[in-house]
Motif scaffolding. Sequence first.
Motif, short mmCIF file in Angstrom:
data_model
loop_
_atom_site.label_atom_id
_atom_site.label_comp_id
_atom_site.label_asym_id
_atom_site.label_seq_id
_atom_site.Cartn_x
_atom_site.Cartn_y
_atom_site.Cartn_z
N LEU A 196 0.82 -1.19 0.00
CA LEU A 196 0.00 0.00 0.00
C LEU A 196 0.87 1.26 0.00
O LEU A 196 0.60 2.21 -0.75
CB LEU A 196 -0.93 0.00 1.22
CG LEU A 196 -2.08 0.98 1.22
CD1 LEU A 196 -3.01 0.72 0.04
CD2 LEU A 196 -2.84 0.85 2.53
N SER A 197 1.94 1.25 0.78
CA SER A 197 2.82 2.43 0.82
C SER A 197 3.60 2.58 -0.48
O SER A 197 3.90 3.70 -0.89
CB SER A 197 3.79 2.32 2.01
OG SER A 197 4.69 1.27 1.82
N GLU A 198 3.94 1.46 -1.12
CA GLU A 198 4.65 1.52 -2.40
C GLU A 198 3.77 2.12 -3.48
O GLU A 198 4.28 2.76 -4.41
CB GLU A 198 5.10 0.12 -2.82
CG GLU A 198 6.23 -0.45 -1.99
CD GLU A 198 6.54 -1.89 -2.35
OE1 GLU A 198 5.83 -2.46 -3.20
OE2 GLU A 198 7.46 -2.45 -1.76
N GLU A 245 -7.65 -10.58 -2.09
CA GLU A 245 -8.80 -11.50 -2.01
C GLU A 245 -8.44 -12.87 -2.58
O GLU A 245 -8.83 -13.90 -2.04
CB GLU A 245 -10.01 -10.89 -2.74
CG GLU A 245 -11.29 -11.69 -2.57
CD GLU A 245 -11.74 -11.82 -1.13
OE1 GLU A 245 -12.30 -12.87 -0.79
OE2 GLU A 245 -11.53 -10.87 -0.34
N GLN A 246 -7.70 -12.88 -3.68
CA GLN A 246 -7.27 -14.15 -4.26
C GLN A 246 -6.36 -14.92 -3.30
O GLN A 246 -6.50 -16.13 -3.15
CB GLN A 246 -6.54 -13.91 -5.58
CG GLN A 246 -7.46 -13.49 -6.72
CD GLN A 246 -6.68 -13.12 -7.97
OE1 GLN A 246 -5.47 -12.93 -7.93
NE2 GLN A 246 -7.39 -13.01 -9.09
N LYS A 247 -5.46 -14.21 -2.66
CA LYS A 247 -4.57 -14.86 -1.68
C LYS A 247 -5.37 -15.41 -0.50
O LYS A 247 -5.12 -16.52 -0.03
CB LYS A 247 -3.50 -13.89 -1.18
CG LYS A 247 -2.42 -13.62 -2.18
CD LYS A 247 -1.37 -12.69 -1.62
CE LYS A 247 -0.28 -12.41 -2.63
NZ LYS A 247 0.77 -11.52 -2.11
N ILE A 248 -6.35 -14.65 -0.05
CA ILE A 248 -7.19 -15.10 1.06
C ILE A 248 -7.94 -16.37 0.66
O ILE A 248 -7.99 -17.34 1.43
CB ILE A 248 -8.16 -14.00 1.50
CG1 ILE A 248 -7.39 -12.87 2.19
CG2 ILE A 248 -9.25 -14.54 2.42
CD1 ILE A 248 -8.21 -11.63 2.48
N GLN A 249 -8.51 -16.36 -0.53
CA GLN A 249 -9.24 -17.54 -1.00
C GLN A 249 -8.31 -18.74 -1.14
O GLN A 249 -8.67 -19.86 -0.79
CB GLN A 249 -9.95 -17.24 -2.33
CG GLN A 249 -11.06 -16.22 -2.22
CD GLN A 249 -12.12 -16.61 -1.22
OE1 GLN A 249 -12.48 -17.77 -1.08
NE2 GLN A 249 -12.62 -15.63 -0.48
N HIS A 250 -7.12 -18.49 -1.65
CA HIS A 250 -6.15 -19.58 -1.80
C HIS A 250 -5.77 -20.15 -0.43
O HIS A 250 -5.70 -21.37 -0.26
CB HIS A 250 -4.90 -19.06 -2.52
CG HIS A 250 -3.79 -20.05 -2.58
ND1 HIS A 250 -3.83 -21.17 -3.39
CD2 HIS A 250 -2.60 -20.11 -1.93
CE1 HIS A 250 -2.73 -21.87 -3.22
NE2 HIS A 250 -1.96 -21.24 -2.33
N GLU A 255 -5.16 0.26 -6.63
CA GLU A 255 -5.85 -0.12 -5.40
C GLU A 255 -6.78 -1.30 -5.63
O GLU A 255 -6.80 -2.25 -4.86
CB GLU A 255 -6.64 1.07 -4.85
CG GLU A 255 -7.34 0.78 -3.54
CD GLU A 255 -8.09 1.99 -3.01
OE1 GLU A 255 -9.01 1.77 -2.21
OE2 GLU A 255 -7.77 3.12 -3.39
N LYS A 256 -7.52 -1.26 -6.72
CA LYS A 256 -8.41 -2.38 -7.04
C LYS A 256 -7.62 -3.65 -7.32
O LYS A 256 -8.01 -4.74 -6.92
CB LYS A 256 -9.29 -2.02 -8.25
CG LYS A 256 -10.35 -1.00 -7.93
CD LYS A 256 -11.20 -0.68 -9.14
CE LYS A 256 -12.22 0.38 -8.80
NZ LYS A 256 -13.06 0.75 -9.94
N ARG A 257 -6.50 -3.50 -8.01
CA ARG A 257 -5.65 -4.65 -8.30
C ARG A 257 -5.15 -5.29 -7.00
O ARG A 257 -5.18 -6.51 -6.84
CB ARG A 257 -4.48 -4.24 -9.17
CG ARG A 257 -3.54 -5.41 -9.55
CD ARG A 257 -2.33 -4.95 -10.38
NE ARG A 257 -1.54 -3.91 -9.72
CZ ARG A 257 -0.62 -4.13 -8.80
NH1 ARG A 257 -0.36 -5.35 -8.40
NH2 ARG A 257 0.05 -3.13 -8.26
N LEU A 258 -4.72 -4.45 -6.07
CA LEU A 258 -4.25 -4.96 -4.78
C LEU A 258 -5.37 -5.65 -4.01
O LEU A 258 -5.16 -6.69 -3.38
CB LEU A 258 -3.65 -3.83 -3.94
CG LEU A 258 -2.27 -3.34 -4.37
CD1 LEU A 258 -1.86 -2.13 -3.53
CD2 LEU A 258 -1.25 -4.45 -4.24
N GLU A 259 -6.55 -5.08 -4.05
CA GLU A 259 -7.68 -5.69 -3.37
C GLU A 259 -8.00 -7.05 -3.98
O GLU A 259 -8.26 -8.01 -3.26
CB GLU A 259 -8.90 -4.79 -3.43
CG GLU A 259 -8.81 -3.58 -2.53
CD GLU A 259 -10.01 -2.66 -2.65
OE1 GLU A 259 -10.97 -3.00 -3.37
OE2 GLU A 259 -9.99 -1.60 -2.01
#
Length: 110
Positions: free
Chosen positions: A61-63, A80-85, A72-76
């Motif tokens: 986020l700081s980068e 979310e993909q990492k969380i699901q994984h 921002e949307k890409r990071l979200e």
Amino acid sequence: MDSMRGQGGIQMLLTAEQEAQQIVYAARNVKTTRLRQAKEEAEMEVTNYRSHLEAEYKQKLSETSGSSDSTEKRLEIETEQKIQHLKKAASQVSPDVIAMLTKYITTIKT
């Protein structure tokens, strides 16, 4: 004479029963201790992992601060993909971990 032998047998049985109760009590204490320890270790691992993910998220986020909304949307989406994984991986491993912990906890070494 037989009454004396009967009294001695009863006393031996009472002593054996008390010893058995002490063994069961000790085993329960060991089991409870193991459960607490496993729970504490799991909580610590979850806390460490969560703080690692939060630090990673804050770094990204700081980068990208000052960037467009698309970043921002890409990071979200990536988060979310990492969380699901991670949820999927955890659900696949969870039965094995539970079985292992159950086996370890319920096995009493004598």
